[in-house]
Write a protein that holds these residues in place. Structure first.
Motif, PDB file in Angstrom:
ATOM      1  N   LEU A  48       0.818  -1.220   0.000  1.00 46.73           N
ATOM      2  CA  LEU A  48       0.000   0.000   0.000  1.00 46.73           C
ATOM      3  C   LEU A  48       0.846   1.262   0.000  1.00 46.73           C
ATOM      4  O   LEU A  48       0.368   2.327  -0.373  1.00 46.73           O
ATOM      5  CB  LEU A  48      -0.934   0.013   1.216  1.00 46.73           C
ATOM      6  N   LEU A  49       2.087   1.155   0.430  1.00 39.27           N
ATOM      7  CA  LEU A  49       2.963   2.328   0.464  1.00 39.27           C
ATOM      8  C   LEU A  49       3.545   2.653  -0.908  1.00 39.27           C
ATOM      9  O   LEU A  49       3.913   3.803  -1.164  1.00 39.27           O
ATOM     10  CB  LEU A  49       4.083   2.117   1.476  1.00 39.27           C
ATOM     11  N   LEU A  50       3.630   1.658  -1.793  1.00 39.70           N
ATOM     12  CA  LEU A  50       4.221   1.890  -3.114  1.00 39.70           C
ATOM     13  C   LEU A  50       3.480   2.939  -3.943  1.00 39.70           C
ATOM     14  O   LEU A  50       4.112   3.831  -4.500  1.00 39.70           O
ATOM     15  CB  LEU A  50       4.330   0.567  -3.880  1.00 39.70           C
ATOM     16  N   PRO A  51       2.153   2.885  -4.069  1.00 43.34           N
ATOM     17  CA  PRO A  51       1.472   3.876  -4.900  1.00 43.34           C
ATOM     18  C   PRO A  51       1.076   5.156  -4.167  1.00 43.34           C
ATOM     19  O   PRO A  51       0.429   6.024  -4.746  1.00 43.34           O
ATOM     20  CB  PRO A  51       0.214   3.133  -5.353  1.00 43.34           C
ATOM     21  N   LEU A  52       1.481   5.317  -2.924  1.00 46.78           N
ATOM     22  CA  LEU A  52       0.989   6.435  -2.118  1.00 46.78           C
ATOM     23  C   LEU A  52       1.333   7.793  -2.721  1.00 46.78           C
ATOM     24  O   LEU A  52       0.477   8.673  -2.813  1.00 46.78           O
ATOM     25  CB  LEU A  52       1.517   6.330  -0.688  1.00 46.78           C
ATOM     26  N   GLN A  53       2.564   7.984  -3.161  1.00 45.10           N
ATOM     27  CA  GLN A  53       2.949   9.279  -3.719  1.00 45.10           C
ATOM     28  C   GLN A  53       2.160   9.597  -4.991  1.00 45.10           C
ATOM     29  O   GLN A  53       1.677  10.713  -5.176  1.00 45.10           O
ATOM     30  CB  GLN A  53       4.443   9.305  -4.011  1.00 45.10           C
ATOM     31  N   GLY A  54       2.017   8.618  -5.864  1.00 41.32           N
ATOM     32  CA  GLY A  54       1.256   8.843  -7.095  1.00 41.32           C
ATOM     33  C   GLY A  54      -0.210   9.121  -6.831  1.00 41.32           C
ATOM     34  O   GLY A  54      -0.829   9.945  -7.505  1.00 41.32           O
ATOM     35  N   LEU A  55      -0.782   8.449  -5.837  1.00 44.59           N
ATOM     36  CA  LEU A  55      -2.180   8.705  -5.493  1.00 44.59           C
ATOM     37  C   LEU A  55      -2.354  10.100  -4.918  1.00 44.59           C
ATOM     38  O   LEU A  55      -3.319  10.795  -5.245  1.00 44.59           O
ATOM     39  CB  LEU A  55      -2.683   7.662  -4.496  1.00 44.59           C
ATOM     40  N   LEU A  56      -1.433  10.500  -4.064  1.00 40.70           N
ATOM     41  CA  LEU A  56      -1.536  11.841  -3.468  1.00 40.70           C
ATOM     42  C   LEU A  56      -1.401  12.942  -4.514  1.00 40.70           C
ATOM     43  O   LEU A  56      -2.008  14.008  -4.381  1.00 40.70           O
ATOM     44  CB  LEU A  56      -0.475  12.018  -2.378  1.00 40.70           C
ATOM     45  N   HIS A  57      -0.627  12.684  -5.571  1.00 38.88           N
ATOM     46  CA  HIS A  57      -0.462  13.675  -6.631  1.00 38.88           C
ATOM     47  C   HIS A  57      -1.521  13.542  -7.730  1.00 38.88           C
ATOM     48  O   HIS A  57      -1.523  14.322  -8.677  1.00 38.88           O
ATOM     49  CB  HIS A  57       0.940  13.573  -7.238  1.00 38.88           C
TER      50      HIS A  57
END
Length: 123
Positions: A48-57
């Motif tokens: 779940l931590l892998l896509p976190l930055q892309g989801l936030l942006h």
């Protein structure tokens, strides 16, 4: 609020809710007895931590592939809800949050891509 913004918030709520639920569930409420907590967190929460930055942006590509991740958590939640009576309500919450993530990200990609096409045509 536009459609894409609503579904973006829905996807983020599902994703962050899953993160929070799984941490609380596996660290405080029902810590694993067979494996160390750190190993369980690495394999269960790490993805779940892998896509976190892309989801936030709000990146469309990240929202597009996070569907596969949501399906994994949906499947695990259904299996736990069916097999473990003590943890059933936490598993049902996991299923609901994974559906929120799946639907929110899928519909965010759909409406955001449509908005971008409309903006490109208007220029």
């Amino acid at each position: 609020m536009s459609n894409s913004r609503f579904y973006y918030v829905l996807a983020l709520c599902g994703h962050l809710g899953l993160l929070g639920l799984l941490i609380v569930w596996n660290v405080w409420l029902y810590p694993p007895t067979i494996f160390p907590v750190a190993i369980v967190l690495l394999f269960y929460i790490g993805p779940l931590l892998l896509p976190l930055q892309g989801l936030l942006h709000g990146r469309l590509y990240t929202h597009a592939w996070v569907h596969f991740l949501a399906l994994f958590y949906f499947t695990v939640g259904v299996m736990i809800a069916a097999a473990n009576r003590e943890e059933r309500w936490y598993a049902i919450a996991q299923v609901v949050l994974s559906i929120m993530l799946f639907m929110g990200s899928m519909l965010y990609v759909r409406y955001r891509a449509r908005e971008q096409r409309m903006n490109a045509q208007n220029l």
